[in-house]
Write a protein that holds these residues in place. Sequence first.
Motif, PDB file in Angstrom:
ATOM      1  N   SER A 186     -58.968   5.267  28.742  1.00  9.27           N
ATOM      2  CA  SER A 186     -58.257   3.980  28.695  1.00  9.27           C
ATOM      3  C   SER A 186     -57.183   3.971  27.616  1.00  9.27           C
ATOM      4  O   SER A 186     -56.033   3.631  27.877  1.00  9.27           O
ATOM      5  CB  SER A 186     -59.251   2.835  28.455  1.00  9.27           C
ATOM      6  N   SER A 187     -57.549   4.358  26.400  1.00  8.79           N
ATOM      7  CA  SER A 187     -56.581   4.336  25.296  1.00  8.79           C
ATOM      8  C   SER A 187     -55.684   5.563  25.300  1.00  8.79           C
ATOM      9  O   SER A 187     -54.604   5.552  24.737  1.00  8.79           O
ATOM     10  CB  SER A 187     -57.322   4.274  23.958  1.00  8.79           C
ATOM     11  N   GLU A 272     -53.258   4.917  36.812  1.00  8.80           N
ATOM     12  CA  GLU A 272     -54.390   4.601  35.949  1.00  8.80           C
ATOM     13  C   GLU A 272     -55.582   5.472  36.340  1.00  8.80           C
ATOM     14  O   GLU A 272     -55.694   5.906  37.490  1.00  8.80           O
ATOM     15  CB  GLU A 272     -54.780   3.120  36.075  1.00  8.80           C
TER      16      GLU A 272
END
Length: 474
Positions: A186-187, A272
Amino acid sequence: MDIVSCIAVDLGASSGRVILSNFDGSSIKLDEVYRFPNEPVRVGGRYCWDFFRLYYEILRGLKIASNHGENITSIGIDTWGVDYGLLDRDNNLIGAPIHYRDDRTEGIMDKVDEILPFGELYKRTGIQKMPINTIYQLYSDKVVRSVILENTDTLLFMPDLFNYYLTGEKHNEYTISSTSQLINASSRCWDREIISELGLPNHIFQHIIHPGEIYGYLRGDVSDEVGLKDIPVIAVGSHDTASAVCGTPLKDKRSAYLSCGTWSLLGLERDEPVITEKSLQYNFTNEGGVGDTIRLLKNINGLWVIQQLRKEWSATRYEVSFGDIVTAARQAHGKAFCIDPASSRFMTPGNMIDGIVSFCKEHDQGQPEGLGEIAIAAYNGLVDKYKNTIFELEEVAGEEIKGINMVGGGIQDELLCELTAMSTGKEVIAGPIEASALGNAAIQLLANSYIDNIEEGRKIISRSFEQKTYETIK
């Protein structure tokens, strides 16, 4: 515009190449100026990178390139993921970097699972479970080579390590770092909690640099030796698959890529990460791509089996070429033999012939006879993996895949391309062969403002290199 050139250094599983990419504003031409072997060496019972020889060969290639090219703008290096070198506080390399095909991670995954169950690890990293991953190699260092790890100041993945010796600058490039299973999906930064939970030293991980940024400029002594002045070393997709995907002229988001060589990397480009129970079940990985993309893919043991078969057959029976193997496979009497290339017996060097024969016998297929039947067992096993992976990928992505863009050296094997189309039921577009070098070059052109974005680079690549279509038989 005048022709501008950049240098792509591509280190593959059996050879390294120094390639000049010449761009005239509308098309790219590649000029391979230097090729050298790249094979692991057995040292002290371990498979290791022959690092210093490879560094010498890169310098030699750069010197040759400086005499061939005009208006050379930059350099970029790519190779496979997960492997690394360790530097001490005085920036000396500690030992030889160990090759991922070494068996030192045997039993290590279970030890890591006891500390951090894989389901939790996958939720945070999105990386498939493979014993070669950096996380398991590093934990092996902690268990077996603790003194070395205690004296480590810097971890550099292999492209980072070569670039350090070229520039004196220390960074961890994002796409190669993402293969470590230590980057938070995610980061997209180092997951310090995972690192701490495993008791790994936090300080050894470097600032993350992204494709298109500059590592640094050639050191003065290097510049003098190779004859290139004031040349930047660009962070490309230093993981060769990231560069290969960048160099693949995908039709659209519903086209799968298949980078085929020693390994086969089959997947989709996404914006993503896709981290779900289904992607975990099917063991899909979410690796970093160029342009802030994610490569949702599966790593499949690829033409390594055929490469090892050729090597072993030539050494123990008679010399054969890859063309001989293809011809024999086409003429094989028994065409139903099929192995599972993911079996551990097919992951390490040696005993490939006996491994294929014994697998078929153990699975009640009978005994393959001769080169052709042994080879077709390997081909069938590989394309069967492709078929299953496409099915799983459609389920995970929630959409139908329209076609497959095959790139890399494996597309020179027309039998493989034909069988892939037949097995998957998808149209296969094969080309270009040198996708990694082209993706490497495209990022350099983007960094130097000769193109505006990756899609422009893909269009240029598409019109510069021939692609062949293999239709499926309905």
